[in-house]
Each structure stands twice: as C-alpha cells, then as structure tokens.
Design a protein around this motif. Structure first.
Motif, PDB file in Angstrom:
ATOM      1  N   CYS A   1      -5.482   3.364  -2.951  1.00  0.00           N
ATOM      2  CA  CYS A   1      -4.329   3.796  -3.759  1.00  0.00           C
ATOM      3  C   CYS A   1      -4.186   2.861  -4.978  1.00  0.00           C
TER       4      CYS A   1
ATOM      5  N   CYS B   1      -3.339  -0.780  -3.923  1.00  0.00           N
ATOM      6  CA  CYS B   1      -4.473  -1.541  -3.378  1.00  0.00           C
ATOM      7  C   CYS B   1      -5.435  -1.936  -4.495  1.00  0.00           C
TER       8      CYS B   1
ATOM      9  N   CYS C   1       0.848  -1.208   0.000  1.00  0.00           N
ATOM     10  CA  CYS C   1       0.000   0.000   0.000  1.00  0.00           C
ATOM     11  C   CYS C   1       0.878   1.251   0.000  1.00  0.00           C
TER      12      CYS C   1
HETATM   13 ZN    ZN Z   1      -3.364   1.521  -0.429  1.00  0.00          ZN
END
Ligand code: ZN
Length: 335
Positions: free
Chosen positions: A62, A65, A48
């Motif tokens: 993000c 992810c 992440c």
């Molecule tokens: Zn993330």
C-alpha cells in the motif's frame, strides 16, 4: 511472526495491545536483541492501510508501506542521534559506546516532534514517532518530551526504544507502557547467527554477552583482527612493555580497548572465583592459565577502575596516556 523468532512472544503481546494502543510504548532490554526491528515492524503494521492476516501483518504494497520503505512517510518520524544517521555501523553497535558528541538527541529534535504530534494525520490514521535510543535524549530534550507524554494529542503513538532504561527520567518511565525484551536462549540465538552465515557463532555470541544482533556485528573480520591484536598483547605483558604497547595501539579507539580489557578482566576474575568463563571462549586456555597467577584483590580493584574509566572514556584528553596507565596496572596483576 516477528523479525526474530525469539521475540515472537513479545510480538503476540503487541498484537493484543493493538486493539487499545497506549499513546506511548517503551521497548527496553539489552542492546542487540532486536528491539528496534520489532519497533519498526509495529510502525509498519499500525500505519499499513490494508493489513493482512486478521490485521496482524502489514501488506507491504500500500502507499503507506511504500513510503515507509522510502523513509518518506508523512505520518512517521524517527528521532535518533546525528551520529547514528551518519554511521555506517548498525545502530545497535554504534550506541553500545554510549552517547557522546553528536550522539545525543537534542531538544531541537524533540521540539520538531512536538510540532509533528500536533498536526493532524495526512492519511487519517495514527501519527507515529520512534525515539531511538531514548537514553540519548539530554536533560532538556527529555523534559521537552514530557509535555507531549503528559498531554498527548489524539491519534499519536510514541515508541521509545531503550537499551538502558535506568537512565531515563522516572516521569518518562511512568508515562509509558513498558515492554521488556529478554535475552534469547543461546540455542535460538546461535541458530539465527548460523543462518546469517556467521562462523563460530558461539564465540561471537559470548563476546556479545548473548545478544545475537550485536554478535553478528562483532563477527566483522576487521573488528576481530583489531580485537585479537590487542588481546594477544595482554598475554605476556610486563610493566616494561606497557609504553610500547600503548604506542602501538594509539590509533585504536580507546572505548574499544577499555571494553576489551573489561571483558578480559571479568573473565579472569570469574575464572578465579567460580571457574567460569563468560566472554572470551577463543582465549579460554590462555585465560585459565593466567587466572591462577593473578593477584585477586588487585584484580577486583582493577575491575572497578575499568568501570570508572569506561564512564569517562568518551572524552579522553590523552588517550594514549590513559591506556598506558591501565596497561601498567594490568601488568601489576601478575607480579
Ligand atoms: Zn500496507
């Protein structure tokens, strides 16, 4: 917080490790207790790009992810047997049956990992590879992995998940930081199963030997119907019935039937020796009645015989004949 509350303590340990992550982790413990889910949670966290809560939680939004959810993260690779890729079964249940054809991790897959590990990261962070289950690597694959474990490139994290770590090479074990997963306590496991909407959580949990994720898969109605159909046949079997019963079940997978017989005979033996029943809560009354009638030394011999059958059951040349032999021996327990 971990995906399953009973693994919270392990998760806390991993968060502490995060500051100085080893290049290889081995998650080991019984099948069906959430090792894979926690490994995937760790993968998401270390990749992440904007973790929350003091770096303890992946953000979920993000690019990293997002790619993980799409199975397209350029810095992540997962190695598992081809049979698991195709299987609709949850992975934990599929590999309960042990590696067989299409259920190995091949040397070609590990070579792909070796190349992956040598490349630099696309996003400037770690490159992560997950191997599940690690015992599915054949000898050549395990030896190929050793090279990467012995001379790990910088910024690589390997996570091996194993349900039977005793089957791994000692040289692999010694190169990994080991994280042991314990069975959850039954109350935690049962309350989780109840939350999943599973009725008779205690019965399924007992069949799964206390492993809740496995129990939730065993709760499947079709599986239970097949299991009960088979077990009911064991209640009043005599030698004359064995051929008919073996024929009747000839379409069922032999590994399932050997597994059911094993648990059945285990309960008969432990009732006989210690008055305790472990696996078949739903047949307690019947088993208690039968345990007293069984010939103890034959019962113990048969237990060993089933163990040996289990080892060769993946490649049965004549499944129906194997089953018939086993049932004949079983019927002999009560003569
Ligand atoms: Zn993330």
């Amino acid at each position: 917080m971990s995906a399953h509350t009973w693994n919270d303590a392990v998760w806390q340990r991993l968060l502490l490790l995060r500051k100085q992550l080893p290049h290889a982790l081995l998650f080991h413990g019984r099948a069906g207790i959430g090792k894979l889910a926690l490994a995937e949670q760790l993968v998401q966290l270390v990749l992440c790009e904007n973790p929350h809560a003091d770096g303890h939680e992946a953000c979920g939004v993000c690019p990293s992810c997002h790619w993980l959810r799409q199975n397209s993260h350029p810095d992540f690779m997962k190695l598992q047997p081809a049979a698991l890729e195709e299987s609709e079964l949850h992975t934990e249940l599929a590999d309960r049956k042990g590696p067989a054809a299409g259920q190995h991790i091949s040397v070609a897959q590990v070579r792909e990992l070796t190349q992956f590990a040598q490349l630099s990261s696309h996003r400037g962070g770690l490159r992560v590879a997950l191997i599940h289950p690690a015992e599915a690597m054949n000898a050549a694959a395990a030896n190929a992995l050793l090279k990467t474990l012995e001379e790990p490139p910088p910024n690589i994290l390997l996570i091996l998940v194993s349900h039977q770590s005793s089957r791994l090479l000692p040289t692999i074990l010694s190169r990994c930081h080991q994280i042991r997963f314990a069975l959850p306590n039954p109350a935690a496991a049962q309350s989780w199963l109840a939350q999943q909407g599973i009725r008779e959580a205690d019965v399924c949990l007992a069949q799964a030997g206390g492993a809740p994720l496995l129990a939730s898969e065993l709760a499947d109605a079709d599986y239970q119907e097949r299991r009960c159909g088979f077990l009911t046949g064991l209640l009043k079997m005599n030698a004359a019935d064995t051929l008919r019963i073996a024929e009747h079940h000839s379409k069922q997978p032999l590994p399932d039937m050997v597994h059911w017989l094993q648990l059945w005979v285990h309960d008969l033996a432990s009732l006989r020796l210690a008055g305790r029943l472990y696996y078949q809560l739903d047949y307690e009354q019947e088993l208690r009645g039968m345990a007293g009638r069984a010939n103890l030394s034959r019962l113990l011999d048969f237990q060993r015989r089933l163990q040996a059958a289990r080892a060769s059951v993946q490649h049965p040349l004549a499944a129906q004949m194997v089953l018939e032999d086993l049932l004949l021996e079983y019927a002999g327990l009560f003569e």
